[in-house]
Design an enzyme around this catalytic site. Sequence first.
Site, PDB file in Angstrom:
ATOM      1  N   HIS A  72       0.837  -1.207   0.000  1.00 38.26           N
ATOM      2  CA  HIS A  72       0.000   0.000   0.000  1.00 38.26           C
ATOM      3  C   HIS A  72       0.871   1.256   0.000  1.00 38.26           C
ATOM      4  CE1 HIS A  72      -4.043  -1.748   1.615  1.00 38.26           C
ATOM      5  NE2 HIS A  72      -3.530  -2.468   0.649  1.00 38.26           N
ATOM      6  N   PRO A 293      -3.243  -0.085  19.104  1.00 37.97           N
ATOM      7  CA  PRO A 293      -3.005  -0.527  17.716  1.00 37.97           C
ATOM      8  C   PRO A 293      -3.202   0.549  16.642  1.00 37.97           C
ATOM      9  CG  PRO A 293      -5.023  -1.489  18.596  1.00 37.97           C
ATOM     10  CD  PRO A 293      -4.373  -0.779  19.733  1.00 37.97           C
ATOM     11  N   TYR A 385       4.370   6.393  10.043  1.00 36.13           N
ATOM     12  CA  TYR A 385       3.513   5.233   9.745  1.00 36.13           C
ATOM     13  C   TYR A 385       4.275   4.160   8.959  1.00 36.13           C
ATOM     14  CZ  TYR A 385      -0.748   2.653   8.765  1.00 36.13           C
ATOM     15  OH  TYR A 385      -1.708   1.671   8.701  1.00 36.13           O
TER      16      TYR A 385
END
Length: 391
Positions: A72, A293, A385
């Site tokens: 991704h 999470p 991220y």
Amino acid sequence: MRTQVGIVGAGPAGLLLSHLLHLQGVESVVLEARSRDYVEQRVRAGVLEQNTVDLLRQAGVGDRMDREGLVHHGIELRFGGRGHRIAMTELTGGRSITVYGQQEVVKDLIRARLDVGGQLEFEAGAVSLHGLDGDTPTIRYRHGAEDGELVCDVVAGCDGFHGVARGAVPDGVLTVYERQYPFAWLGILAEVAPSTEELIYCSHDRGFALHSMRSPKLTRLYLQVAPDEAIDGWPDERIWAELRTRFATDDGFTLADGPVVDKGITPMRSFVVEPMRHGRLFLAGDAAHIVPPTGAKGMNLAVNDVRVLAEALAAWYRSGSTELLDGYSATCLRRVWRSQHFSWWMTSMLHRFPDDDGFQRRLQLSQLAYTTTSEAAARSLAENYVGLAQV
Ligand code: FAD
Ligand code: PHB
């Protein structure tokens, strides 16, 4: 039994450590309380950051991930009925994430260990650790009705948050840093094609929701719920209705539903112990730290810990130098705290807190608007991220 490194726990941390040590010629035995089937089926993390993908490839266990993992290049932040894309790859000079289930990583690592005769003892729960201050620490464990003892040079506590390793450290040695969150995540795995190509992190007035996936036919979805919520109170239809409400957009997004094949509630906490070592015991992964999470960091941190530990142990066996082992805790904690901050920040920006008033909600929406319109702010989210190359 006697080995060089006694590893407690066959999660991603313990299995990868055993594999990396093997590549460096260091022998280990892994003790796992559960069955092989149980650890291979347990649905947990799904997002591998770039460093994790690179390491698994280098270590020769990335073939199936490369074939089946979904690469991704962006994620969506959804709020106020609209989606906003964070173009992660563009913003990070070409880095990306790979969506590949944790239990698939676990299966690949178990196979790799067994293929070369690696010693994995399933249904062998460690009961207590002894002699951590000396040169031959031992692990007492129970295998079925039998008691066993594993004598080692070093013990790696890779037994997750609820294991025994952390508790074997004498009182007063470890400092605990902790935050509890006033909510939990209800997660489902559904047999239906994902309704989106990229992950959607959604902040709604009724609470957070996340759309993730495992394959072109399997969708993974999460809902923010109360911390004491009972799963029985959430029949499938209620879950789908709440998901549809939270993910709704002004331009008519539709969420496809399907049979729910796994369902569970996970509490949210931030937790770190310092240092991550006591004598001959080294803690790694969830045994030493937990993140909420929302930043997708837990498994990635576990992988980083054992990368550092394997290198340090290999150097010690090669040269007798304790320099890298002595730096183990401080080296790992730098990335642990960066990920702690990122995970806390994402969690705070995206969830509804019970005490929040209109002022707080407007601050969140302003932060979301800024993060999705300022290139500098979007890049900061993106580089954390996908995983910083260096911390
Ligand atoms: P674990 O996976 O917990 O493994 C520990 C092992 O030790 C277990 O197999 C356990 O059975 C065994 N054990 C325990 N006690 C004993 C004992 N006494 N003797 C022997 N064995 C023992 N992380 C990410 O990076 N990305 C994500 O997208 C993400 N999403 C998540 C979603 C959910 C719903 C949850 C719950 C977690 C998520 N995480 C995510 C976190 C991630 O799953 C954990 O950080 C990861 O499993 C840590 O690996 P570990 O090997 O340290 O611990
Ligand atoms: C998942 O796919 O399970 C997942 C993805 C992203 C997260 C957490 C979990 O932040």
